[in-house]
Design an enzyme around this catalytic site. Sequence first.
Site, short mmCIF file in Angstrom:
data_model
loop_
_atom_site.label_atom_id
_atom_site.label_comp_id
_atom_site.label_asym_id
_atom_site.label_seq_id
_atom_site.Cartn_x
_atom_site.Cartn_y
_atom_site.Cartn_z
N ASP A 48 -11.40 2.68 4.25
CA ASP A 48 -11.64 1.23 4.22
C ASP A 48 -13.13 0.93 4.03
O ASP A 48 -13.49 -0.18 3.64
CB ASP A 48 -11.16 0.60 5.53
N GLN A 99 -4.82 -0.88 10.40
CA GLN A 99 -4.46 -2.19 9.88
C GLN A 99 -5.01 -3.28 10.81
O GLN A 99 -4.71 -3.30 12.00
CB GLN A 99 -2.94 -2.31 9.74
N LYS A 105 0.84 -1.20 0.00
CA LYS A 105 0.00 0.00 0.00
C LYS A 105 0.88 1.26 0.00
O LYS A 105 0.59 2.22 -0.70
CB LYS A 105 -0.93 0.01 1.22
#
Lengths: 241, 241
Positions: free
Chosen positions: B69, B46, B2
């Site tokens: 997200d 995360q 990412k």
Amino acid sequence: MKRKACCEVGIKSIDIDLPEQVPEAELIAKVHELNADPNVHGILVQLPLPKHINEEKVLTEISIDKDVDGFHPLNIGKLAMKGREPLFLPCTPKGCIELLKRSGISIKGKRAVVVGRSNIVGLPVSLLLLKEDATVTVVHSRTEEPESMIREADIVIAAAGQPMMIKGSWIKSGAAVIDVGTNAVDDATRKSGYRLVGDVDFDQACKVAGWVTPVPGGVGPMTVAMLLKNTLEGAKRVIGQ
Amino acid sequence: MKRKACCEVGIKSIDIDLPEQVPEAELIAKVHELNADPNVHGILVQLPLPKHINEEKVLTEISIDKDVDGFHPLNIGKLAMKGREPLFLPCTPKGCIELLKRSGISIKGKRAVVVGRSNIVGLPVSLLLLKEDATVTVVHSRTEEPESMIREADIVIAAAGQPMMIKGSWIKSGAAVIDVGTNAVDDATRKSGYRLVGDVDFDQACKVAGWVTPVPGGVGPMTVAMLLKNTLEGAKRVIGQ
């Protein structure tokens, strides 16, 4: 019907009838007033709203602690997500599950077909059935040959708003059929000129299904009962705090 | 991956590595700090988080304007509901739809089967496919004979986390198969001792399916691309205000 039911079980209900031309801001101000009132444990905005009012905006303003209809997107999100618990479940879907469970119908591992995908019934009931471990298919107006899928279902939730769309030949022998449809069809033999029918051809379905709910008198009263239950649960939560 | 992708497209990414023992309150304080920082347009926590931290609580603290997200229950609720638009779509599901559309596969009216019902992939992708007018079935660990349903699907989204669970014989000829699974299986011929495989038996599927994504290299890079796209859209929204 909701008022009468409240009265019967001892829930105090307050009706606030606003004129159809009420400005959106005024309606929202009223919602805020009820949000802030500690004596109010549940707020229900009767839908549909007049066209000049943004329904989404109004519903989002209801405090999620008092959203007894369970339509707040935060409640729907939590209903959808594994491991999350919404504060309130939408009343009709909750009533459908209650009807199945009270009838001793197991849901886990069963094939369920939901006909319709409305925010009020089809969508949330499909999410609830999934949480109950059914294998769920949602069929809708764009589905080709819905009957082939319905025919394989152990549980059918009919919420399409199509009078007597689901024929007896579409139903698997022994299936549980919950008919959420409430459609007015012309009937010259009635004084009113119409009668209410469901999405299921009840007379045909009775000969094939293991269980089938009538319209009227099936899901409708359960929806009202669940609304009262949600209100009671909301009040208990506040008092328990 | 990412980080590298951000760098390539010119998005500035900031890594905040907290120790595994970080108190929940400290992690939440960090999220609040990023919520308040006008230079930050996207926040990604995360997962998975250490066991002493309540994942739900932390994710709910991310400002929905920066929830790139798309996992905030308010975003999921809006994703589920007809007529509502979430600020962000979860990246992997968004990537699946993008892969279908870019490949010229029509979704409307098609039969789609989603294998798995996780909050991250299975559930949101099933909701997205429904919004795209597919007839959607969700099969999962409690489903008996998933193969019979998968065999009728024009579109299969495999997100069960079961290595090579879906055999070639389970797939309808010409179907589009999106393999979201990323499973490490032992492989003595590799230096690492393992290799990554999907939920689909790729070699078999290739002979039957019309389209099938490989693992690795299929959905994974799309997920990263969608994360960047979400971040860009979030930034544009702020700048446009």
